[in-house]
Motif scaffolding. Structure first.
Motif, PDB file in Angstrom:
ATOM      1  N   GLN A 176      -7.818  24.337  12.921  1.00  0.00           N
ATOM      2  CA  GLN A 176      -8.322  24.987  11.809  1.00  0.00           C
ATOM      3  C   GLN A 176      -8.959  26.358  12.162  1.00  0.00           C
ATOM      4  O   GLN A 176     -10.454  26.687  11.990  1.00  0.00           O
TER       5      GLN A 176
ATOM      6  N   PRO B 229     -16.358  19.523  14.692  1.00  0.00           N
ATOM      7  CA  PRO B 229     -15.773  20.108  13.512  1.00  0.00           C
ATOM      8  C   PRO B 229     -15.658  21.965  13.604  1.00  0.00           C
ATOM      9  O   PRO B 229     -16.923  21.556  12.731  1.00  0.00           O
TER      10      PRO B 229
ATOM     11  N   ALA C  78      -6.490  16.700   6.769  1.00  0.00           N
ATOM     12  CA  ALA C  78      -6.564  17.949   7.796  1.00  0.00           C
ATOM     13  C   ALA C  78      -5.280  18.499   8.478  1.00  0.00           C
ATOM     14  O   ALA C  78      -4.121  17.917   9.091  1.00  0.00           O
TER      15      ALA C  78
ATOM     16  N   ARG D  17     -16.346   9.982  10.220  1.00  0.00           N
ATOM     17  CA  ARG D  17     -16.211  10.004   9.024  1.00  0.00           C
ATOM     18  C   ARG D  17     -17.160   9.437   8.786  1.00  0.00           C
ATOM     19  O   ARG D  17     -17.967   8.106   9.227  1.00  0.00           O
TER      20      ARG D  17
ATOM     21  N   ARG E  66      -5.655  15.742  19.069  1.00  0.00           N
ATOM     22  CA  ARG E  66      -6.524  16.419  18.515  1.00  0.00           C
ATOM     23  C   ARG E  66      -7.873  16.999  19.462  1.00  0.00           C
ATOM     24  O   ARG E  66      -8.055  16.239  20.285  1.00  0.00           O
TER      25      ARG E  66
ATOM     26  N   TYR F 290     -11.659  18.416   8.356  1.00  0.00           N
ATOM     27  CA  TYR F 290     -11.375  17.635   9.003  1.00  0.00           C
ATOM     28  C   TYR F 290     -11.732  16.032   8.743  1.00  0.00           C
ATOM     29  O   TYR F 290     -10.899  15.517   8.562  1.00  0.00           O
ATOM     30  N   ASN F 291     -12.576  15.667   7.559  1.00  0.00           N
ATOM     31  CA  ASN F 291     -12.991  14.408   6.798  1.00  0.00           C
ATOM     32  C   ASN F 291     -11.983  15.074   5.484  1.00  0.00           C
ATOM     33  O   ASN F 291     -11.369  13.401   4.905  1.00  0.00           O
TER      34      ASN F 291
ATOM     35  N   ARG G  36     -11.822  14.377  18.148  1.00  0.00           N
ATOM     36  CA  ARG G  36     -11.484  14.013  16.346  1.00  0.00           C
ATOM     37  C   ARG G  36     -11.588  12.762  17.358  1.00  0.00           C
ATOM     38  O   ARG G  36     -10.685  12.031  16.270  1.00  0.00           O
TER      39      ARG G  36
ATOM     40  N   SER H 273      -3.536  11.999  15.837  1.00  0.00           N
ATOM     41  CA  SER H 273      -4.849  12.220  16.162  1.00  0.00           C
ATOM     42  C   SER H 273      -5.651  11.748  17.279  1.00  0.00           C
ATOM     43  O   SER H 273      -6.742  13.415  17.538  1.00  0.00           O
TER      44      SER H 273
ATOM     45  N   GLU I  23      -4.034  20.151  12.083  1.00  0.00           N
ATOM     46  CA  GLU I  23      -5.021  20.002  13.447  1.00  0.00           C
ATOM     47  C   GLU I  23      -5.649  21.338  13.723  1.00  0.00           C
ATOM     48  O   GLU I  23      -6.793  21.511  14.575  1.00  0.00           O
TER      49      GLU I  23
ATOM     50  N   TRP J  11     -20.533  14.710   9.246  1.00  0.00           N
ATOM     51  CA  TRP J  11     -20.204  14.707  10.794  1.00  0.00           C
ATOM     52  C   TRP J  11     -20.960  14.515  11.656  1.00  0.00           C
ATOM     53  O   TRP J  11     -21.745  14.757  11.879  1.00  0.00           O
TER      54      TRP J  11
END
Length: 376
Positions: A371, A356, A367, A17, A8, A362-363, A12, A5, A369, A24
């Motif tokens: 996007q 995001p 998800a 969350r 990212r 993302y949530n 992130r 994580s 990495e 977000w």
């Protein structure tokens, strides 16, 4: 999992969350002259709002990009506009209105070139566009530039004759033909076209299609050749043009930061369609800093729920795409201005926060990495 994580992008690791799977937020981070807070809620199937904040010891940049017709234009602006701002600022020895205008123009030209290259495989990209709102604070000067109807509002202390302890001062211009002034501006540029702005189902629209008069992209409303292209003709939505009906020329406001200036709110129109400028600055003024952007987003959703005689928690249960029938994507960035510091350079560090690309993805627990789609 923790290592994965933190590899990212920065948001992130530090963005949070929420109980609302489409929301977000980042509660509070420092910038050169104070603190900032950011929040985004997704309503569309693909998040069309994109946003970013760049901080350094000497400057702060804010960008809110509200896409329409798809996310490609807003994602493109999010990846390229600040790069041009930094490049042209360095070339010209500092930030200026000319630097900002050049950055907007270069971003527009690059996106139009991308549209031309992509047309054979993605003809609908010719009808994708984005509003573009940028704020910059450098050497005690504030710059606000915009295309479309995202909005920047200043919250300042009221003067003696003003009854409110905090007063909203709108810094940007809404380029939306629902405003009579904008409507007349568009009509004056097209005296030979009686249908350049039409009233359809209770809404004023340019060519019966779009409300905003300035944007990045929307190539088919700016370049007549796209409507003559056989590939785009098969895609449909043809609009015969004698000349462009939209422009990418930004409105730019500059002013010095003054002692009574307290904070700035940069937000997409999803916020402003539910809350007035004055209500927004009063919410910011009366509440603590941490999580203030999230508080504004939730206040807007609460108003959207009331209009449908629903509860906030009912809205939260609605999935993306369908949720767009209740409210738009909403992006809010609040920038606090702290004057008690000896120097505007005392707090800022070099950093970049980007919301995001898609809040739902993302949530989600699974998800991915990466996007960002393709070249956008």
């Amino acid at each position: 999992m923790m290592m994965r994580s933190c590899c990212r992008p920065l948001e992130r690791c530090f963005g949070r969350r929420n109980g609302d799977g489409l929301l977000w937020h980042m509660d509070l981070k420092p910038h050169a002259s104070g603190d900032f807070s950011i929040a985004v809620v997704q309503a569309n199937s693909s998040l069309e709002d994109q946003s970013q904040v760049f901080t350094s010891p000497s400057a702060t940049y804010v960008g809110v990009y509200d896409g329409h017709g798809g996310p490609e234009a807003s994602r493109f602006v999010n990846r390229h506009l600040f790069t041009y701002l930094h490049k042209f600022s360095k070339e010209q020895g500092g930030l200026s209105s000319d630097v900002i205008k050049r950055a907007f123009n270069a971003t527009e030209e690059d996106f139009i070139q991308l549209v031309k290259r992509s047309l054979p495989v993605m003809p609908q990209i010719a009808s994708v566009g984005s509003c573009c709102l940028v704020g910059a604070i450098s050497e005690g000067e504030l710059y606000v530039a915009n295309l479309g109807d995202s909005r920047a509002v200043l919250g300042r202390r009221g003067f003696e004759r003003e009854k409110n302890s905090v007063v909203a001062e709108r810094l940007s211009t809404d380029h939306n033909v629902s405003c009579e002034k904008v409507r007349k501006e568009v009509e004056s540029l097209h005296p030979d076209d009686q249908a350049v702005v039409v009233y359809i189902r209770g809404v004023w629209r340019i060519k019966g299609i779009i409300q905003v008069s300035r944007s990045i992209g929307d190539a088919y409303l700016k370049k007549p050749e796209f409507n003559r292209d056989p590939i785009f003709q098969r895609y449909g939505n043809l609009v015969p043009l004698k000349r462009p009906v939209l422009t990418a020329e930004p409105s730019i406001v500059t002013r010095s930061i003054r002692p009574h200036d307290l904070f700035l709110i940069f937000a997409s129109d999803g916020l402003w369609e539910h809350l007035t400028d004055q209500v927004v600055v009063e919410i910011v003024f009366k509440n603590s800093r941490a999580g203030i952007a999230k508080r504004l987003v939730r206040a807007a959703i609460q108003e959207a729920a009331k209009k449908r005689e629903m509860r906030y928690k009912d809205i939260q249960k609605i999935e993306k795409g369908i949720r767009r029938h209740f409210h738009d994507d909403i992006t809010v960035i609040v920038i606090y201005l702290d004057h008690q510091r000896e120097s505007f350079h005392s707090k800022g560090t070099l950093g970049s926060i980007t919301a995001p690309v898609d809040v739902f993805s993302y949530n989600s627990e699974d998800a991915e990495e990466n996007q960002v789609i393709g070249v956008f």
